[in-house]
Design a protein around this motif. Structure first.
Motif, PDB file in Angstrom:
ATOM      1  N   ILE A 120       0.844  -1.205   0.000  1.00 39.99           N
ATOM      2  CA  ILE A 120       0.000   0.000   0.000  1.00 39.99           C
ATOM      3  C   ILE A 120       0.874   1.248   0.000  1.00 39.99           C
ATOM      4  O   ILE A 120       0.593   2.229  -0.678  1.00 39.99           O
ATOM      5  N   GLU A 121       1.949   1.184   0.781  1.00 35.85           N
ATOM      6  CA  GLU A 121       2.868   2.325   0.790  1.00 35.85           C
ATOM      7  C   GLU A 121       3.461   2.546  -0.600  1.00 35.85           C
ATOM      8  O   GLU A 121       3.639   3.672  -1.058  1.00 35.85           O
ATOM      9  N   CYS A 145     -12.293  -3.738   2.697  1.00 31.11           N
ATOM     10  CA  CYS A 145     -10.830  -3.816   2.714  1.00 31.11           C
ATOM     11  C   CYS A 145     -10.405  -4.627   3.929  1.00 31.11           C
ATOM     12  O   CYS A 145     -10.695  -4.261   5.063  1.00 31.11           O
ATOM     13  N   TYR A 146      -9.720  -5.696   3.655  1.00 29.64           N
ATOM     14  CA  TYR A 146      -9.263  -6.571   4.736  1.00 29.64           C
ATOM     15  C   TYR A 146      -7.748  -6.445   4.878  1.00 29.64           C
ATOM     16  O   TYR A 146      -7.002  -6.768   3.960  1.00 29.64           O
ATOM     17  N   MET A 169      -5.879   1.525   2.889  1.00 32.40           N
ATOM     18  CA  MET A 169      -6.353   0.757   1.752  1.00 32.40           C
ATOM     19  C   MET A 169      -7.717   1.280   1.295  1.00 32.40           C
ATOM     20  O   MET A 169      -7.993   1.353   0.095  1.00 32.40           O
ATOM     21  N   ASP A 170      -8.541   1.667   2.247  1.00 31.35           N
ATOM     22  CA  ASP A 170      -9.853   2.233   1.915  1.00 31.35           C
ATOM     23  C   ASP A 170      -9.688   3.468   1.029  1.00 31.35           C
ATOM     24  O   ASP A 170     -10.415   3.658   0.057  1.00 31.35           O
ATOM     25  N   VAL A 171      -8.692   4.281   1.384  1.00 31.04           N
ATOM     26  CA  VAL A 171      -8.467   5.507   0.616  1.00 31.04           C
ATOM     27  C   VAL A 171      -8.003   5.167  -0.787  1.00 31.04           C
ATOM     28  O   VAL A 171      -8.492   5.709  -1.781  1.00 31.04           O
ATOM     29  N   ILE A 222     -11.064  -6.958  -0.505  1.00 31.52           N
ATOM     30  CA  ILE A 222      -9.771  -6.550  -1.066  1.00 31.52           C
ATOM     31  C   ILE A 222      -8.682  -6.895  -0.050  1.00 31.52           C
ATOM     32  O   ILE A 222      -8.800  -6.582   1.133  1.00 31.52           O
ATOM     33  N   VAL A 223      -7.646  -7.553  -0.536  1.00 31.62           N
ATOM     34  CA  VAL A 223      -6.573  -7.939   0.380  1.00 31.62           C
ATOM     35  C   VAL A 223      -5.219  -7.471  -0.141  1.00 31.62           C
ATOM     36  O   VAL A 223      -5.088  -7.113  -1.325  1.00 31.62           O
ATOM     37  N   ALA A 224      -4.241  -7.500   0.724  1.00 34.47           N
ATOM     38  CA  ALA A 224      -2.882  -7.111   0.348  1.00 34.47           C
ATOM     39  C   ALA A 224      -1.894  -8.107   0.919  1.00 34.47           C
ATOM     40  O   ALA A 224      -0.788  -7.747   1.302  1.00 34.47           O
TER      41      ALA A 224
END
Ligand SMILES: Cc1cc2nc3c(=O)[nH]c(=O)nc-3n(C[C@H](O)[C@H](O)[C@H](O)COP(=O)(O)OP(=O)(O)OC[C@H]3O[C@@H](n4cnc5c(N)ncnc54)[C@H](O)[C@@H]3O)c2cc1C
Ligand SMILES: Cc1cc2nc3c(=O)[nH]c(=O)nc-3n(C[C@H](O)[C@H](O)[C@H](O)COP(=O)(O)OP(=O)(O)OC[C@H]3O[C@@H](n4cnc5c(N)ncnc54)[C@H](O)[C@@H]3O)c2cc1C
Ligand code: SF4
Ligand code: SF4
Ligand code: SF4
Ligand code: SF4
Ligand code: SF4
Ligand code: SF4
Ligand code: SF4
Ligand code: SF4
Lengths: 281, 150, 186, 667
Positions: A120-121, A145-146, A169-171, A222-224
């Motif tokens: 995300i960063e 967003c998880y 992540m939401d943003v 949504i995952v990361a």
């Protein structure tokens, strides 16, 4: 500035889809992260469960290799690896004697100069600034967003986002046109460490997350993190059996969602490799 | 050496240790006669140069005693004394003063027995160490030389 | 002299935890917030706050119970407890230590057999290839756990989606990995 | 030439049984400058005292050493006798031959020798004593009370009833503080407004009390008995004399949607408002930040409708100076607000509220007229969860202390809920029940036994929303940390009591200490709980730490008595044992080098800066100066000063160095 990438084992294997989407997205934005040569596994949960020194030595080798190759910033798409690497860096910085000991173990120099960033960063820094002009197909969906455990915890060490109700992540998702719903299980654990040895527990924990997301009307989770993905996606048959329900909400990597929004094909971002069919797009 | 009677000066604060020493008296607890008390309002007032002055004038040992931390009548006088003491101690140590001759203690107004104990252990220790002639000689020779030079 | 200047020799598990991972069990005031948030607490024989309480007693019988407990193996190191503990007690690190101690003393709970087998298979996979060879891991784990039919459907599906390699990808410098394993095996 | 008299007391046999008094007397009489030495059986008896008086006159004594008991016992006695003999009382010293000699040693030569050493030491000291005059400080008999909560009200009324003037400064438009927001109060459940309002009115009507509401103390100078306070009276945009309080302006103000502070954000108020119906003073103020006229330059509806033309848009803040002799700080406390507890959704989930919000819901004059209705949809909650210690006793959140009042108000809330919603269930998650007050534990037991409030020992991990309900995840630690999940309609957090915003700045302006949590610090935790470190400034109420009403009121009365005691004289007399920085004429003025290292070590902020100016007004030198009204004579600055520019009367450098020399040298 030299940006390296540490894919970690799962991106080379069970999370090939994630890997493909990261590289496809990078390419679409003219970024070329270089793999850290001859990288090894970070040791994941197993190492620190069974052997503390090993659990520091394995990540230390990765960091030392990155340093050796002049990498200033390492992108670590896997949240589990990200957490291990940051924790190791932190521990070695805090305890100089430990650092010396680990340097002896790995027989390499290690200073702790490379910055470690999560996906995300990385998106925030390199993708977002050019995103607006590139969005072709807004991702008009309601998403949950998880974040899972390891993206935000241990918070004092990672120092990334809020540990309760994180928002980054939401943003990011809102920037491609998605609506991030309020979601109670953002940082609840999916049971990753017991993924294979206690499928029952994993089914229970992952099931709670899926159930809540569906219940709140999300179109996708949504995952990361590849671990989260494999538990929520690959484990779906077990989950459905355990809960005696038919959950079919798809689980999408954040990079896949952005990829689709900027016009990459489902195949390019690896969607066809999912267990739970992704009907959207 | 056996008939050596050490001279010990005690610098104490009015509110805790002086009162504590009064209680030793009212409780009729006995201690060595070697210790003589000088009263200060607070340990914060104690100027550590007084220690050097005392040794130069023949003291063999010194006791500094005030209120327990956080019990200072003036809230923080003993805290400042303690801070200055830590600095001064190093300086004296550096100057070669025999630090075993100095007792720094806390005795409250309720600790009569403790005061007797502090006195007795200090006297016993100083007795063991013997007279502090080395310091007196050093300082006093110096003065005499100056006098003869006049 | 400070109040905590008691020089008592302590030989309890709590003392070891304090020394090895700097987790002071006595700081825990038994609020239970860790247990309330722990995702696996309901499957544990002793929820995390109970483990701390048992440590606090410093009784050999309780130390024994902890090392033989199922709880320490069920903890998934999710860090939820640490995140919310008012006293900032690092339970995850404590659990790591307890697991290692339990195994080195041969006290691991039989119910945790599979969990341990998995971790072992995982490490052995890294030891041999430097990276995780997932297919190898699954095969080795099945061999160790004798859990031959679990996940039978998973592998073919993974293979069909290109998610399982048939051949391990080996590091160039395997000797280095071997050395690291050797240097850290106590 | 010094002429010292030495008086040796036998104390019956208390001294003479172990000390050879005759020998001491003989030795004393041989000391240099001793003009007279005598012994007597009981020095403190009337004949003993006369002995001193007469000897002073007869032998033209310049100093007196009474060799007897501890000065802590009889120093005042002999100083008085000395004064009666016509000598300055500070020229009398006591040699402690009893507590420090005869009582602690066996009879013998060494004991007598020691007695002689002690006498010699004090003879040398007294020769160097100065004739000191007691310090007299005039007292302004008016008190400043800062903060108009129940503590400030109580202190003000008590002081005013002693016949002294009181100036009360309240920051908000009305006095009353948090108590005015409460519904009913533990442990008796009487209506808060009913017992408070008469007190508030009394303050307003008391001839001795001047109330400045909507005002703040900007600065405080001076010292005990002689303070000058600068008070900023914020512009209310109103001529208070002209306004009749009819309230027409309030009803007509078009700006109606401003969150109501008094209702804890659960209602609205207009831009011109009175915070609550019973407010004192009951006159509106215009909230400039939200008034359409101040923002856009148009509106003035209030001015138009006002029948007495009382609105003053051009009014400006006014700063006034008041002279007072004492100050009572009663600025109260606050509770931890939203976003402090993300895991409980505090500040995010509408039905997760705090204790003060619950008070407003339960209050008959509150936004729901006393019905317990949840903020999100106005429904009556069937299941309500109270979480105690929400942020208190939580070092991870920065608050390690117990807030002391929340166990009690949580029990009260649960009880009030059960009284109002008979069919509802109330659950309390707690860690310990701290109810140590008169009738307090009985109160909590009543909640549990009679009102069937479900107390669960354990902390909640998380609260989240689902389908309009709140899921509360906790444990029951008394059942081996068994998970407890409650589906609730409303959650009330007993959030930590914290220092009022602005407390730190106020403490600095007043020069009083505060603790690491910004609560005001008392001078001594046990024996001076209402005093501060600064003489003449006292504490009352929850500004010191979270407190309930009985404790706040008791402390306020305590502070009032301290003020009244101070005002019982028109002058303060103090022992002149204070420090002073030396001063001489030009060119040196003082040996003080102006390093001001002494300033921070003084526990009483007694050290000021003085500027020496040349004839044309240029500052030549900055010197330390000690305010003898504030100095308590601890001597810390004296020992610290490196240029030896400060000395302490009664314990001057000359005196103490001489004592050392005299004690150790038998001459
Ligand atoms: C939810 C809740 C329920 C409670 N229930 C009860 C109960 O049932 N029974 C009970 O005994 N106690 C109860 N209490 C405690 C009670 O509220 C306090 O004991 C009481 O309010 C303390 O009074 P105080 O005057 O010290 O402070 P406050 O009530 O806080 O008053 C302080 C006043 O000072 C003013 N002020 C602040 N700063 C300044 C400044 N710089 N200059 C000028 N003025 C200033 C404020 O505006 C305020 O008017 C409860 C508290 C809470 C939070
Ligand atoms: C075991 C124990 C430990 C404690 N430790 C602490 C502590 O560490 N810190 C702390 O803050 N507090 C402590 N306390 C509490 C403390 O003792 C009290 O707060 C304090 O003593 C109360 O003082 P008082 O003057 O009100 O009552 P008391 O101390 O009881 O004094 C009352 C006096 O009145 C006299 N008296 C009684 N009846 C009459 C009569 N009819 N006529 C004339 N005289 C009468 C009595 O003889 C007595 O002298 C402790 C208490 C106990 C029991
Ligand atoms: S507080 Fe100061 S004055 Fe009081 S007894 Fe202690 S050191 Fe002495
Ligand atoms: S949350 Fe922390 S303090 Fe509370 S029981 Fe668990 S470990 Fe103990
Ligand atoms: S780290 Fe372990 S003990 Fe802590 S909450 Fe997670 S699973 Fe439970
Ligand atoms: S001028 Fe301001 S206060 Fe007056 S009515 Fe208009 S908005 Fe309200
Ligand atoms: S300002 Fe005028 S309208 Fe408003 S309350 Fe006062 S008198 Fe009434
Ligand atoms: S008073 Fe009770 S609820 Fe409040 S902090 Fe103390 S123990 Fe917790
Ligand atoms: S009775 Fe005493 S020991 Fe028991 S709770 Fe109350 S204060 Fe504590
Ligand atoms: S003697 Fe003490 S109180 Fe007086 S000025 Fe010096 S430090 Fe302050």
């Amino acid at each position: 500035m030299k940006i390296g990438i540490y894919p970690g084992c799962s991106l080379e294997g069970s999370a090939r889809d994630y890997n493909e989407s990261v590289f496809a997205l990078a390419k679409a934005f003219d970024i070329e992260p270089v793999q850290i040569p001859d990288w090894n596994c970070c040791g994941a949960t197993a190492a620190h469960n069974l052997n503390k020194e090993l659990s520091l030595a394995l990540p230390a080798r990765i960091l030392a290799l990155a340093e050796k190759h002049g990498v200033d910033e390492i992108l670590v798409p896997c949240a589990a690896c990200y957490s291990r690497l940051v924790v190791t860096k932190h521990e070695l910085q805090k305890h100089p004697e430990l650092k010396n000991r680990i340097c002896e173990v790995i027989e390499m120099d290690y200073k702790g100069t490379s910055k470690i960033i999560n996906v995300i960063e990385w998106i925030d820094k390199y993708i977002i600034p050019k995103l607006e002009e590139k969005v072709k197909k807004p991702f008009n969906y309601k998403v949950a967003c998880y974040y899972g455990c390891l993206l935000v915890r241990p918070n004092k060490v990672l120092n990334y986002d809020r540990v309760e109700d994180p928002q980054t992540m939401d943003v990011v998702m809102s920037k491609i046109g998605a609506t991030a719903i309020d979601f109670a299980f953002k940082t609840e654990c999916c049971g990753a460490g017991l993924s294979i040895s206690r499928t029952d527990i994993v089914s229970k924990l992952s099931g709670k997350i899926i159930e809540d997301a569906e219940h709140r009307g999300a179109d996708a989770i949504i995952v990361a993190c590849p671990m989260c993905h494999s538990n929520l996606d690959m484990r779906r048959p077990d989950i459905n059996k355990y809960w005696n329900k038919e959950f079919n909400i798809p689980v999408i990597f954040v990079t896949q969602a952005i990829g689709l929004a900027v016009g990459l094909t489902p195949a390019q971002v690896g969607l066809k490799r999912h267990f739970v069919e992704v009907k959207i797009s | 050496m056996s008939d050596f009677e050490p001279k010990v000066v005690a610098f104490v604060c009015n509110w805790c240790t002086y009162a504590g020493a009064d209680l030793t008296g009212t409780s009729r607890i006995k201690y060595a006669t070697n210790v003589k008390i000088i009263r200060f309002p607070c340990t914060g007032r104690i100027d550590f140069m007084l220690l050097l002055k005392s040794f130069a004038n023949g003291a063999d040992g010194i006791i500094i005693s005030g209120c327990h931390p956080n019990d200072c009548h003036y809230t923080s006088g003993n805290f400042h004394a303690k801070r200055r003491w830590i600095m001064f101690k190093e300086l004296m140590d550096f100057m070669g003063i025999d630090m075993k001759r100095i007792t720094y203690s806390w005795v409250s107004a309720a600790e009569g027995a403790r005061w007797a104990e502090v006195v007795n252990t200090t006297v016993a220790r100083v007795r063991e160490l013997g007279p502090y002639v080395s310091y007196q000689k050093m300082v006093n020779t110096h003065i005499e030389e100056e006098v003869t030079n006049e | 002299m400070s109040h905590s200047d008691h020089h008592i020799e302590r030989n309890s598990l709590a003392a070891k935890v304090e020394k090895e991972v700097e987790v002071k069990a006595q700081k825990c005031y038994q609020c239970g917030k860790c247990s309330a948030g722990c995702p696996v607490a309901e499957d544990m024989d002793f929820p995390p706050s109970m483990v701390l309480r048992m440590l606090q007693t410093e009784l050999p019988a309780n130390d024994e119970k902890i090392l033989k407990s199922h709880s320490i193996w069920l903890c998934v190191t999710c860090e939820m407890c640490l995140t919310r503990c008012p006293m900032e007690i690092d339970i995850p690190s404590m659990m790591d230590y307890l697991r290692q101690k339990s195994r080195s003393e041969g006290k691991a709970n039989p119910k945790a057999k599979n969990i341990i087998a998995f971790h072992k298979s995982f490490l052995s996979s890294i030891k041999h290839t430097g990276r995780l060879f997932e297919l190898g891991l699954i095969i080795d784990y099945k061999r160790q756990s004798l859990n031959l039919f679990q996940d039978a459907g998973l592998a073919p599906k993974m293979i069909s989606r290109g998610k399982l390699h048939f051949m391990p990808e080996k590091l160039k410098d395997m000797a280095h990995i071997a050395k690291i394993f050797k240097n850290t095996s106590k | 030439m010094a002429r010292i008299g030495v008086f040796i007391c036998h104390c019956g046999e208390n001294i003479s049984a172990t000390v050879d008094c005759g020998k001491v007397c003989e030795a004393a009489s041989k000391l240099k400058h001793v003009a007279y030495a005598t012994e007597y059986k009981y020095m403190c008896s009337d004949p003993g005292q006369s002995l001193v008086k007469n000897a002073i006159i007869e032998h033209k004594l310049t100093g007196v050493v009474v060799s007897a008991c501890s000065p802590r016992m009889h120093e005042p006695t002999f100083r008085k006798a000395t004064a009666e003999g016509g000598l300055n009382p500070f020229l009398c010293e006591m040699a402690n031959l009893r507590e420090h000699c005869s009582w602690v040693h066996e009879k013998g030569e060494a004991t007598t020798e020691k007695a002689i050493d002690i006498v010699r030491t004090l003879v040398e000291k007294v020769k160097r004593n100065a004739a000191l005059q007691p310090i007299r400080v005039p007292v302004t008999k008016a008190a400043l009370v800062i903060g108009g909560g129940i503590a400030g009200i109580q202190a003000a009324l008590d002081i005013a009833n002693c016949g002294h003037k009181v100036i009360m400064v309240e920051r908000s438009p009305s006095i009353g503080g948090h108590m005015s927001q409460l519904s009913e109060t533990f442990p008796t459940l009487d209506c808060s407004q009913c017992i408070l309002t008469p007190r508030m009115v009394e303050v307003l009507q008391h001839p001795n009390i001047t109330l400045y509401s909507y005002a703040e103390v900007e600065q405080l100078d001076g010292f005990i008995g002689n303070f000058v306070a600068k008070i900023r009276k914020k512009a209310k945009s109103l001529d208070e004399k002209a306004c009749t309080g009819c309230g027409l302006c309030i009803t007509k103000c078009p700006q109606k949607k401003i969150p109501n502070e008094f209702e804890e954000g659960m209602g609205f108020r207009p831009a011109i408002y009175v915070p609550f119906p019973q407010a004192v003073p009951n006159r509106p103020v215009i909230d400039k930040a939200n008034c359409t006229y101040y923002i856009k330059g148009k509106c003035k509806v209030c001015e138009i409708v006002c029948p007495t033309k009382a609105i003053r848009f051009d009014q400006e803040d006014e700063v006034i100076d008041v002279e007072v002799g004492a100050v009572v700080v009663a600025t109260g406390f606050d509770i931890k607000r939203a976003d402090f507890f993300p895991e409980y959704g505090y500040g995010k989930l509408k039905d997760v509220i705090d204790g003060l919000q619950f008070e407003r819901l339960a209050s008959a004059s509150g936004p729901t007229n006393g019905e317990i209705l949840r903020p999100s949809d106005g429904q009556k909650p069937k299941n309500i969860v109270f979480i105690a210690c929400a942020g208190s006793r939580d070092p991870a959140k920065g608050i390690a202390y117990c807030s002391k009042i929340c166990c009690m108000y949580t029990a009260k809330h649960a009880m009030l809920y059960k009284h109002k919603v008979h069919e509802g269930n109330a659950h309390v998650f707690y860690m310990d029940i701290r109810s140590a007050g008169k009738n307090y534990d009985e109160f909590v037991r009543r909640a549990i036994e009679e009102d069937h409030v479900n107390y669960i020992r354990g902390r909640v991990s998380t609260v989240y929303e689902r389908d309009g309900k709140l899921i509360v995840k906790g444990v029951d630690t008394l059942l081996g940390a068994q998970p407890v999940e409650i589906v609730a309609d409303m959650v009330v957090l007993a959030t930590a009591g914290v220092a009022n915003p602005g407390a730190e700045e106020l403490a600095q302006r007043l020069h009083v200490s505060y603790d690491s949590h910004k609560f005001f610090a008392e001078a001594h935790p046990k024996l001076k709980p209402v005093e501060t470190n600064t003489a003449g400034i006292f504490l009352a109420g929850a500004c010191q730490n979270p407190k309930d009403i009985p404790d706040s009121v008791s402390q306020a009365s305590g502070a009032a008595v301290k003020v009244a005691a101070l005002f019982s004289q028109s002058e303060l007399t103090r022992e002149p044992l204070v420090a002073a920085v030396n001063r001489f004429g030009p060119p040196l003025y003082s040996t003080c080098v102006g390093c001001f290292m002494c300033q921070p070590v003084c526990p009483y902020q007694a050290i000021e800066r003085e500027e020496i100016k040349s004839r044309d007004g240029k500052v030549i030198k900055s010197l330390a100066k000690i305010n003898e009204g504030l100095c308590q004579g601890c001597g810390t600055c004296v020992a610290l000063c490196r240029s030896k520019s400060i000395d302490l009367y009664g314990y001057t450098n000359e005196q103490v160095y001489t004592e050392v020399v005299a004690l150790l040298n038998d001459y």
